[in-house]
Design a protein around this motif. Structure first.
Motif, PDB file in Angstrom:
ATOM      1  N   ASN A 265       0.827  -1.196   0.000  1.00  0.00           N
ATOM      2  CA  ASN A 265       0.000   0.000   0.000  1.00  0.00           C
ATOM      3  C   ASN A 265       0.859   1.242   0.000  1.00  0.00           C
ATOM      4  OD1 ASN A 265      -2.757  -0.409  -0.167  1.00  0.00           O
ATOM      5  ND2 ASN A 265      -2.803  -1.242   1.925  1.00  0.00           N
ATOM      6  N   ILE A 266       1.329   1.625  -1.154  1.00  0.00           N
ATOM      7  CA  ILE A 266       2.133   2.840  -1.299  1.00  0.00           C
ATOM      8  C   ILE A 266       1.446   3.697  -2.362  1.00  0.00           C
ATOM      9  CG2 ILE A 266       4.372   1.872  -0.576  1.00  0.00           C
ATOM     10  CD1 ILE A 266       4.986   1.321  -3.533  1.00  0.00           C
ATOM     11  N   PRO A 267       1.836   4.950  -2.516  1.00  0.00           N
ATOM     12  CA  PRO A 267       1.178   5.738  -3.577  1.00  0.00           C
ATOM     13  C   PRO A 267       1.519   5.215  -4.977  1.00  0.00           C
ATOM     14  CG  PRO A 267       2.312   7.160  -2.000  1.00  0.00           C
ATOM     15  CD  PRO A 267       2.740   5.759  -1.698  1.00  0.00           C
ATOM     16  N   TYR A 268       0.483   5.081  -5.800  1.00  0.00           N
ATOM     17  CA  TYR A 268       0.652   4.740  -7.216  1.00  0.00           C
ATOM     18  C   TYR A 268       0.210   5.987  -7.982  1.00  0.00           C
ATOM     19  CZ  TYR A 268       1.441   0.081  -5.539  1.00  0.00           C
ATOM     20  OH  TYR A 268       1.989  -0.987  -4.880  1.00  0.00           O
ATOM     21  N   ILE A 269       1.165   6.589  -8.641  1.00  0.00           N
ATOM     22  CA  ILE A 269       0.932   7.943  -9.159  1.00  0.00           C
ATOM     23  C   ILE A 269       0.993   7.976 -10.681  1.00  0.00           C
ATOM     24  CG2 ILE A 269       1.952  10.277  -9.213  1.00  0.00           C
ATOM     25  CD1 ILE A 269       3.064   9.335  -6.302  1.00  0.00           C
ATOM     26  N   ILE A 270      -0.003   8.647 -11.262  1.00  0.00           N
ATOM     27  CA  ILE A 270       0.044   8.904 -12.709  1.00  0.00           C
ATOM     28  C   ILE A 270       0.338  10.389 -12.837  1.00  0.00           C
ATOM     29  CG2 ILE A 270      -1.223   8.856 -14.896  1.00  0.00           C
ATOM     30  CD1 ILE A 270      -1.234   6.132 -13.746  1.00  0.00           C
ATOM     31  N   ASP A 271       1.515  10.713 -13.310  1.00  0.00           N
ATOM     32  CA  ASP A 271       1.848  12.123 -13.425  1.00  0.00           C
ATOM     33  C   ASP A 271       1.952  12.516 -14.889  1.00  0.00           C
ATOM     34  OD1 ASP A 271       2.667  14.684 -13.333  1.00  0.00           O
ATOM     35  OD2 ASP A 271       4.256  14.383 -11.853  1.00  0.00           O
ATOM     36  N   ILE A 316       7.991  14.672  -5.965  1.00  0.00           N
ATOM     37  CA  ILE A 316       9.422  14.418  -6.188  1.00  0.00           C
ATOM     38  C   ILE A 316      10.201  14.529  -4.872  1.00  0.00           C
ATOM     39  CG2 ILE A 316      11.507  15.421  -7.248  1.00  0.00           C
ATOM     40  CD1 ILE A 316       9.784  15.959  -9.733  1.00  0.00           C
ATOM     41  N   TYR A 317       9.840  15.520  -4.056  1.00  0.00           N
ATOM     42  CA  TYR A 317      10.592  15.711  -2.804  1.00  0.00           C
ATOM     43  C   TYR A 317      10.087  14.837  -1.653  1.00  0.00           C
ATOM     44  CZ  TYR A 317      13.474  19.193  -4.910  1.00  0.00           C
ATOM     45  OH  TYR A 317      14.392  19.800  -5.718  1.00  0.00           O
ATOM     46  N   ASP A 318       9.055  14.066  -1.909  1.00  0.00           N
ATOM     47  CA  ASP A 318       8.576  13.118  -0.905  1.00  0.00           C
ATOM     48  C   ASP A 318       9.367  11.816  -1.087  1.00  0.00           C
ATOM     49  OD1 ASP A 318       7.252  11.268   0.609  1.00  0.00           O
ATOM     50  OD2 ASP A 318       5.236  11.910  -0.014  1.00  0.00           O
ATOM     51  N   ASN A 319      10.210  11.509  -0.111  1.00  0.00           N
ATOM     52  CA  ASN A 319      11.138  10.386  -0.290  1.00  0.00           C
ATOM     53  C   ASN A 319      10.548   9.009  -0.030  1.00  0.00           C
ATOM     54  OD1 ASN A 319      13.469  11.678  -1.190  1.00  0.00           O
ATOM     55  ND2 ASN A 319      13.913  12.414   0.883  1.00  0.00           N
ATOM     56  N   ARG A 320       9.284   8.953   0.355  1.00  0.00           N
ATOM     57  CA  ARG A 320       8.692   7.641   0.661  1.00  0.00           C
ATOM     58  C   ARG A 320       8.587   6.783  -0.599  1.00  0.00           C
ATOM     59  NH1 ARG A 320       3.370   9.514   3.620  1.00  0.00           N
ATOM     60  NH2 ARG A 320       3.629  11.142   2.062  1.00  0.00           N
ATOM     61  N   PRO A 321       8.620   5.453  -0.430  1.00  0.00           N
ATOM     62  CA  PRO A 321       8.491   4.570  -1.597  1.00  0.00           C
ATOM     63  C   PRO A 321       7.202   4.859  -2.373  1.00  0.00           C
ATOM     64  CG  PRO A 321       9.007   3.289   0.367  1.00  0.00           C
ATOM     65  CD  PRO A 321       8.748   4.685   0.835  1.00  0.00           C
ATOM     66  N   LYS A 322       7.308   4.780  -3.667  1.00  0.00           N
ATOM     67  CA  LYS A 322       6.139   5.049  -4.515  1.00  0.00           C
ATOM     68  C   LYS A 322       6.386   4.497  -5.912  1.00  0.00           C
ATOM     69  CE  LYS A 322       8.101   9.650  -4.970  1.00  0.00           C
ATOM     70  NZ  LYS A 322       9.095   9.311  -3.951  1.00  0.00           N
ATOM     71  N   VAL A 323       5.319   4.410  -6.669  1.00  0.00           N
ATOM     72  CA  VAL A 323       5.431   4.008  -8.076  1.00  0.00           C
ATOM     73  C   VAL A 323       4.888   5.169  -8.900  1.00  0.00           C
ATOM     74  CG1 VAL A 323       4.653   2.389  -9.846  1.00  0.00           C
ATOM     75  CG2 VAL A 323       5.162   1.552  -7.536  1.00  0.00           C
ATOM     76  N   VAL A 324       5.697   5.656  -9.845  1.00  0.00           N
ATOM     77  CA  VAL A 324       5.279   6.809 -10.646  1.00  0.00           C
ATOM     78  C   VAL A 324       5.265   6.454 -12.128  1.00  0.00           C
ATOM     79  CG1 VAL A 324       5.808   9.207 -11.267  1.00  0.00           C
ATOM     80  CG2 VAL A 324       6.385   8.380  -8.982  1.00  0.00           C
ATOM     81  N   ILE A 325       4.153   6.694 -12.766  1.00  0.00           N
ATOM     82  CA  ILE A 325       4.087   6.566 -14.229  1.00  0.00           C
ATOM     83  C   ILE A 325       4.064   7.994 -14.772  1.00  0.00           C
ATOM     84  CG2 ILE A 325       2.762   5.702 -16.202  1.00  0.00           C
ATOM     85  CD1 ILE A 325       1.413   3.707 -14.261  1.00  0.00           C
ATOM     86  N   ALA A 326       5.070   8.367 -15.551  1.00  0.00           N
ATOM     87  CA  ALA A 326       5.117   9.747 -16.044  1.00  0.00           C
ATOM     88  C   ALA A 326       5.602   9.794 -17.487  1.00  0.00           C
ATOM     89  CB  ALA A 326       6.036  10.591 -15.153  1.00  0.00           C
ATOM     90  N   ALA A 327       5.132  10.796 -18.214  1.00  0.00           N
ATOM     91  CA  ALA A 327       5.510  10.966 -19.627  1.00  0.00           C
ATOM     92  C   ALA A 327       6.810  11.788 -19.699  1.00  0.00           C
ATOM     93  CB  ALA A 327       4.388  11.681 -20.354  1.00  0.00           C
ATOM     94  N   SER A 328       7.593  11.684 -20.784  1.00  0.00           N
ATOM     95  CA  SER A 328       7.244  10.913 -21.970  1.00  0.00           C
ATOM     96  C   SER A 328       7.897   9.529 -21.942  1.00  0.00           C
ATOM     97  CB  SER A 328       7.734  11.663 -23.217  1.00  0.00           C
ATOM     98  OG  SER A 328       9.119  11.548 -23.352  1.00  0.00           O
ATOM     99  N   GLY A 329       7.353   8.650 -22.759  1.00  0.00           N
ATOM    100  CA  GLY A 329       7.772   7.256 -22.737  1.00  0.00           C
ATOM    101  C   GLY A 329       9.224   7.030 -23.129  1.00  0.00           C
ATOM    102  N   MET A 330       9.749   7.869 -24.048  1.00  0.00           N
ATOM    103  CA  MET A 330      11.136   7.686 -24.476  1.00  0.00           C
ATOM    104  C   MET A 330      12.070   8.648 -23.739  1.00  0.00           C
ATOM    105  SD  MET A 330      10.855   6.701 -28.508  1.00  0.00           S
ATOM    106  CE  MET A 330       9.795   7.970 -29.174  1.00  0.00           C
ATOM    107  N   MET A 331      11.492   9.326 -22.730  1.00  0.00           N
ATOM    108  CA  MET A 331      12.247  10.268 -21.904  1.00  0.00           C
ATOM    109  C   MET A 331      12.853  11.408 -22.715  1.00  0.00           C
ATOM    110  SD  MET A 331      13.813   7.411 -19.365  1.00  0.00           S
ATOM    111  CE  MET A 331      13.393   6.026 -20.425  1.00  0.00           C
ATOM    112  N   THR A 332      12.175  11.777 -23.810  1.00  0.00           N
ATOM    113  CA  THR A 332      12.655  12.890 -24.634  1.00  0.00           C
ATOM    114  C   THR A 332      12.191  14.229 -24.056  1.00  0.00           C
ATOM    115  OG1 THR A 332      10.701  12.502 -25.967  1.00  0.00           O
ATOM    116  CG2 THR A 332      12.757  11.636 -26.823  1.00  0.00           C
TER     117      THR A 332
END
Ligand SMILES: [Zn+2]
Length: 451
Positions: A265-271, A316-332
């Motif tokens: 039970n940690i934050p699952y984030i769509i950014d 970003i500054y919250d150091n607790r464990p989390k899962v982040v899905i963020a764009a862009s997919g190719m990191m461009t």
């Protein structure tokens, strides 16, 4: 008729194929070039024909490399109709707006920092120019035959890949042309399998993964393992994904893992500012994917959706464990870079790469083992654990591509391989010739053929 390849030939981006028949010009896809700089510079080049002389654009789907040049086409005089499926209209509008914002922001940043070579950096197109595309869209129903002209018909049918993605059958001069668009995997968790063509004289097939077989792996188990391992190290899992790439599939898998109590039970984030909008496209196009409305709603509840940059900074500054899905997919570009700036140097970060990574992108460099990464002009040491889950790709692999051609009842006159870098396209060409004995060719950029 003449077919001219003006994008997506010998490369995976910038998809544009121009058909000319009896004075009618039809453009199949109008994509933006991405990746290596010489490719990106092609976005500034004029088309070999006047945009105002093009009568129709047919869009296979809403990814940037298939629709991202439309604002330039329109600003340079195109006034025809743009046909595509109804979810593609919604997705393309979102993508174009997002792309225009990024273009404007990048130009502004370049001007501030004076890093641009030209005196004043300009966006490829503005938000206003992106909005001018909207009135030209016309949505077509799945499998419906539309007449573009008394003699020319078009039909759109599902190609899997992403919501609304279609292959296009174009009948003109008594010949049938089929454009695969991007093809998805047959066993995708959210999308239906691509529909296979039965009959065509000429077929234009994508070849992104023409030389690869996705490994048989239990993707859910892999995600479970990476999330749990990272959680036990007090770390963060970062999954770069475009809002309309693999984001919904990953959401689905994480939702399932949560239901089965296999992840913490940690934050699952769509950014991604588009995250909510894309989910709405799922809600309003229920027959274009495998989820019911209530499943869409249940899935959404598991995630914190961020659309405001202030929340991004806080996360970003919250150091607790989390899962982040963020764009862009190719990191461009996009928000994922802000996360990487802080987390890529940490050994307890897991970076899970799930989509295709084009040449010249940060994603490709990381897969190839880059030890440092340049973000906003600064170099960062890569200490994060970089993992690729190849089988999560939205693209068909070699086996799927060959399989897509397996139901043809008659031998096509020619197969053109598009949307692939040289090696994958060539390996697929050999396989198709070996398996089916079809005449198969890889057109070059700006090549014109008479068919
Ligand atoms: Zn695509």
């Amino acid at each position: 008729m003449k077919v001219k390849f003006i994008g997506g030939a010998g490369t995976v981006t910038g998809s544009k194929t121009l058909i000319e028949s009896n004075g009618i010009r039809i453009l199949i896809d109008c994509g933006q070039f991405q990746g290596l700089k010489p490719l990106r510079e092609l976005n500034w080049e004029p088309l070999p024909v006047l945009p105002s002389s093009i009568d129709f654009v047919l869009l296979t789907h809403g990814h940037l490399d298939h629709c991202g040049w439309l604002p330039r086409l329109v600003s340079q005089g195109f006034r025809g109709k743009i046909y595509c499926s109804s979810p593609t209209v919604s997705i393309a509008k979102l993508i174009l707006l997002d792309s225009a914002k990024i273009q404007e922001e990048e130009a502004e940043r370049a001007n501030k920092e004076k890093t641009a070579k030209h005196e004043i950096a300009e966006p490829l197109y503005t938000v206003e120019q992106a909005q001018e595309v909207s009135p030209l869209f016309r949505s077509v129903k799945h499998n419906e035959t539309i007449m573009l002209d008394a003699e020319i018909s078009a039909r759109f049918f599902g190609s899997g890949h992403i919501i609304g993605a279609c292959s296009i059958e174009l009948i003109l001069e008594g010949k049938t042309l089929i454009f695969s668009g991007d093809l998805g995997q047959d066993d995708d968790v959210l999308m239906f399998p691509p529909i296979k063509p039965k009959k065509a004289d000429y077929i234009f097939v994508e070849s992104t993964y023409g030389n690869k077989i996705h490994p048989e792996e239990d993707v859910k188990l892999l995600l479970e393992t990476y999330i749990n391992n990272t959680y036990h190290k007090d770390g963060t899992v970062i999954i770069p994904s475009f809002a309309v790439e693999r984001a919904q599939t990953i959401m689905y898998l994480i939702w399932q893992l949560k239901l089965e109590d296999r992840i913490p039970n940690i934050p699952y984030i769509i950014d991604t500012p588009m995250g909510v909008d894309v989910l709405n496209v799922f809600y309003s196009n229920l027959n274009w994917h495998k989820l019911s409305k209530s499943e869409c709603e249940e899935m959404r509840k598991v995630f914190t959706i961020i659309s405001d940059y202030k929340e991004t900074i806080e996360t970003i500054y919250d150091n607790r464990p989390k899962v982040v899905i963020a764009a862009s997919g190719m990191m461009t570009g996009g928000r994922v870079l802000s996360y990487l700036e802080r987390y890529i140097t940490r050994a307890n970060t897991t970076l899970v790469i799930v989509g295709y990574q084009a040449e010249g992108t940060r994603g490709r460099k990381l897969i190839e083992g880059a030890k440092e990464l340049k973000i906003f002009g600064k170099y960062y040491e890569v200490n994060a654990n970089v993992i690729e889950i190849e089988s999560l790709s939205a693209h068909a692999d070699q086996k799927d591509l060959l399989n897509w051609l397996s139901e043809l009842e008659t031998k096509p006159q020619k197969i053109f391989l598009l949307h692939g870098e040289n090696q994958p396209a060539d390996e697929l060409r050999i396989k198709i010739q070996e398996k089916y004995h079809y005449d198969c060719t890889i057109p070059l950029m700006y090549q014109e053929v008479e068919i």
